[in-house]
Write an enzyme that holds these catalytic residues in place. Structure first.
Site, PDB file in Angstrom:
ATOM      1  N   HIS A   1       0.857  -1.188   0.000  1.00  0.00           N
ATOM      2  CA  HIS A   1       0.000   0.000   0.000  1.00  0.00           C
ATOM      3  C   HIS A   1       0.891   1.236   0.000  1.00  0.00           C
ATOM      4  CE1 HIS A   1      -3.312   2.668   0.778  1.00  0.00           C
ATOM      5  NE2 HIS A   1      -2.752   3.093   1.907  1.00  0.00           N
TER       6      HIS A   1
ATOM      7  N   LYS B   1      -0.554  10.745   0.861  1.00  0.00           N
ATOM      8  CA  LYS B   1       0.386  10.184  -0.127  1.00  0.00           C
ATOM      9  C   LYS B   1      -0.004  10.579  -1.550  1.00  0.00           C
ATOM     10  CE  LYS B   1      -0.308   5.979   1.291  1.00  0.00           C
ATOM     11  NZ  LYS B   1      -1.201   6.279   2.433  1.00  0.00           N
TER      12      LYS B   1
ATOM     13  N   ASP C   1      -1.878   3.991  -4.730  1.00  0.00           N
ATOM     14  CA  ASP C   1      -2.657   3.136  -3.845  1.00  0.00           C
ATOM     15  C   ASP C   1      -2.032   1.754  -3.652  1.00  0.00           C
ATOM     16  OD1 ASP C   1      -4.969   2.760  -2.127  1.00  0.00           O
ATOM     17  OD2 ASP C   1      -5.619   1.303  -3.612  1.00  0.00           O
TER      18      ASP C   1
ATOM     19  N   ARG D   1      17.839  14.784  12.841  1.00  0.00           N
ATOM     20  CA  ARG D   1      18.114  16.127  12.316  1.00  0.00           C
ATOM     21  C   ARG D   1      19.428  16.188  11.548  1.00  0.00           C
ATOM     22  NH1 ARG D   1      17.041  20.536  16.899  1.00  0.00           N
ATOM     23  NH2 ARG D   1      17.346  21.844  15.055  1.00  0.00           N
TER      24      ARG D   1
END
Length: 331
Positions: A139, A160, A178, A244
């Site tokens: 998915h 998405k 999808d 980071r």
């Protein structure tokens, strides 16, 4: 994963010609490897791989012509086993009549191609490998960004498809939305492609399904691409400590192959398509030997070394001052 491929599918896909046995092209092959018989033509069948497509090129056909009719019949009777899928003749060479007769009597089709043996063998093996390879369905959304295949995953509703739409507007390509069908190309490569029903389609909540090719043109879609990078979209959590620096690239195992993964937290105001673009460019830069995290680490190491040297100099100067003052008091 397809368990088998029929000879009919091979003929249609690769534009082969059926020379004989058109009624038998529903026969199946379940192995991507081909057999190019050599010793078998001389009568040695101890290790004959009868369950593979048998490829006969110019060398094999020339040898067959040099032996007698009886020997040909005997050889082909041995080669035409119940599990033999087909015989493939390359370069549009003339098919030995004995082969046609024996193959037909055993229900085996004989097909041909105009291409050279090495070329047709490579093409057929690639096709069979793709069709018979293990497949999984994931998915997510699959796009190509600056030539890199980027698989975007995340919870349902995280954005998405909307991210893919914005990437399309920026000139990148859609491969699948999808559902992404993934199979292994070789020991280090994965291929992603859309299910046939979703080809070139994109679903946007509140808008529905759009045809990307119609809206953005044929240059905005691809039917398949290598999977080079995975981007996982996460809901922002103030309690999490997000990376980071990016010194270490994590990876996910897909069909036994490790795919580099980047986690991108999502919240209002963040330019997620831009971040994914940057992730793709940064990964490409690392492949070319330019690592920003390493550069930062090197800069930090140099700064620490420089400050340590300055501290040492200051300590030395302070000690000299103290020694001088002590000497002055004695005198």
């Amino acid at each position: 994963m397809s368990e088998f491929v029929t000879i009919s599918e091979i003929v249609q896909k690769l534009k082969f010609t059926v020379k004989s046995g058109v009624d038998f092209i529903s026969k199946r092959t379940m192995i991507s490897d081909l057999s190019r018989p050599g010793l078998e033509l001389t009568g040695y069948f101890d290790f004959y791989p009868s369950d593979r497509i048998q490829v006969l090129g110019r060398t094999e056909i020339s040898y067959i012509k040099s032996i007698s009719h009886m020997n040909r019949m005997a050889i082909f009777e041995e080669m035409c086993q119940k599990d033999t899928p087909a015989f493939l003749i390359t370069r549009d060479l003339e098919v030995p009549p004995e082969l046609m007769a024996v193959a037909t009597s055993n229900g085996i089709p004989v097909i041909s191609s105009s291409m050279p043996t090495s070329q047709v063998s490579s093409m057929l093996e690639q096709y069979l490998s793709d069709r018979l390879a293990e497949r999984i369905s994931v998915h997510g959304v699959f796009v190509e960004i600056y030539g890199l295949g980027v698989l975007i995953t995340g919870e349902s509703g995280i954005g998405k498809s909307e991210t893919a739409l914005e990437l399309l507007k920026r000139g990148h390509l859609l491969v699948a939305d999808d559902r992404v069908e993934i199979h292994q190309l070789n020991q280090s490569s994965l291929i992603g492609e859309p299910p046939e029903i979703l080809l070139h389609l994109l679903e946007i909540r509140g808008l529905g399904i759009i045809d990307v090719m119609s809206l953005f043109g044929v240059g905005a879609v691809r039917d398949r691409a290598d999977i080079n990078l995975k981007v996982e979209l996460l809901n922002w959590d103030d309690n999490n400590r997000y990376d980071r620096i990016g010194a270490q690239i994590e990876g996910d195992q897909i069909l036994g192959i490790e795919v580099p993964r980047v986690k991108v937290p999502v919240r209002v105001g963040r330019d997620i398509p831009g971040i994914i673009e940057a992730a793709a460019m940064n990964y490409r830069a690392k492949l070319m030997g330019f690592d920003a995290a390493k550069k930062f680490d090197d800069n930090l190491s140099r700064l620490i070394a420089k400050n340590s040297a300055l501290d040492q100099e200051n300590e030395t100067a302070e000690q000299r001052k103290k020694d001088h003052e002590a000497a002055s008091k004695k005198s």
